[in-house]
Design an enzyme around this catalytic site. Structure first.
Site, PDB file in Angstrom:
ATOM      1  CE  LYS A  10      -0.276   2.014   3.325  1.00 35.59           C
ATOM      2  NZ  LYS A  10       0.139   2.995   4.155  1.00 35.59           N
ATOM      3  CB  VAL A  92       8.202  -4.927  10.076  1.00 35.81           C
ATOM      4  CG1 VAL A  92       7.386  -4.815  10.986  1.00 35.81           C
ATOM      5  CG2 VAL A  92       7.964  -6.514   9.360  1.00 35.81           C
ATOM      6  N   GLY A  97       1.875  -0.447   5.031  1.00 38.17           N
ATOM      7  CA  GLY A  97       0.781  -1.361   5.193  1.00 38.17           C
ATOM      8  C   GLY A  97       0.993  -2.687   5.209  1.00 38.17           C
ATOM      9  CG  ASP A 130      -3.456   1.755   6.632  1.00 38.25           C
ATOM     10  OD1 ASP A 130      -4.140   2.760   6.410  1.00 38.25           O
ATOM     11  OD2 ASP A 130      -2.335   1.684   6.728  1.00 38.25           O
TER      12      ASP A 130
END
Length: 270
Positions: A10, A92, A97, A130
């Site tokens: 994302k 991460v 996202g 999200d």
């Protein structure tokens, strides 16, 4: 037969933070877009849910960031369990996202195999702001905390994109806590390209204060002459959009040569 699903990265083409809420969250307006690359999940039916992790960033999926793919399994009723192998290719706590994308992929796997409950959106939102957008992984505008979605035009679909991260994790909560609190105005109207070009990311400045390397990434990306380079989400990943794939690939090569320690991923917008 196993089912395979990509957890599409994302990006926030624009992210306008409008106000702090009394519940500790923030009112925002964002234009979500998704890259045709990301983590890969492979699933098969088993008596009880299990999750296995592999890949470059698998070791970073524990606390403090948690594993939303495992939590997503617990949100969705099914007649059988799922064994999922998660190949963690996205960094991460990177503004992509990643965990939300993994959860979204789990929702799509369950949708394909069994269908989703009517309240799937609420179940997704309970996992994170999200996640609902990541379930569909299509260009859309998010309002409220990001869970109130409106489909938008896919005029940027196919646009070559380069993602770059300086390999520094950022806590979303820490970045939002540094937001200056001033409402700088709403998301622009218009087509996706126009919104992206005339929008902004209100978290860029507070994120750079916590991770100065983001500024270096943006300078490097803008030096490759994309038509847009911006930080995604709460960082530290930045993206660059190009008019053709050759330009993107040359940019990737140049940045790899100059900054071999940085993570990058090439793709196109969906």
């Amino acid at each position: 037969m196993p089912t395979t699903e990509t957890a599409y990265a994302k990006i926030n083409l624009a992210l306008h933070v409008r106000a702090r809420r009394e519940d500790g969250y923030h009112e925002l307006e964002t234009l979500f877009a998704f890259v045709d690359a990301g983590d890969v999940l492979t699933a098969r039916t088993v008596p009880a849910d299990t999750l296995h992790q592999q890949g470059e960033f698998a070791a970073e999926l524990g606390l403090p960031f948690g594993n939303l793919a495992a939590q997503a399994l617990g949100k969705l009723p099914r007649p059988a369990g799922l064994e999922i192998m998660l190949d963690k290719r996205l960094p991460v706590a990177a503004g992509l996202g990643g965990g939300s994308a993994d959860a979204g992929a789990v929702f799509r796997i369950v949708r394909e195999m069994y269908g989703l409950p009517e309240d799937w959106h609420a179940r997704a939102a309970a996992l994170g702001a999200d996640v609902p957008a990541c379930v569909e992984s299509r260009t859309c505008i998010g309002r409220g905390t990001g869970t109130e979605l409106e489909r938008h035009d896919d005029g940027l679909a196919g646009t070559p994109v380069l993602l770059v991260n300086p390999r520094e994790a950022l806590s979303t909560a820490d970045v939002f806590a540094r937001w200056q609190g001033a409402d700088l105005g709403p998301l622009p109207d218009g087509e996706a390209r126009s919104i992206a070009l005339h929008g902004r990311n209100d978290l860029e400045e507070p994120a750079i204060a916590l991770c100065p390397a983001i500024a270096d990434v943006l300078v490097a990306l803008r030096g490759t002459s994309p038509f847009l380079a911006r930080m995604s989400g709460s960082g530290a990943t930045c993206f660059a959009l190009f008019d053709d794939a050759g330009q993107r690939d040359r940019a990737a090569e140049a940045i790899e040569s100059d900054r071999p320690g940085w993570w990058q991923m090439k793709g196109s917008l969906r």
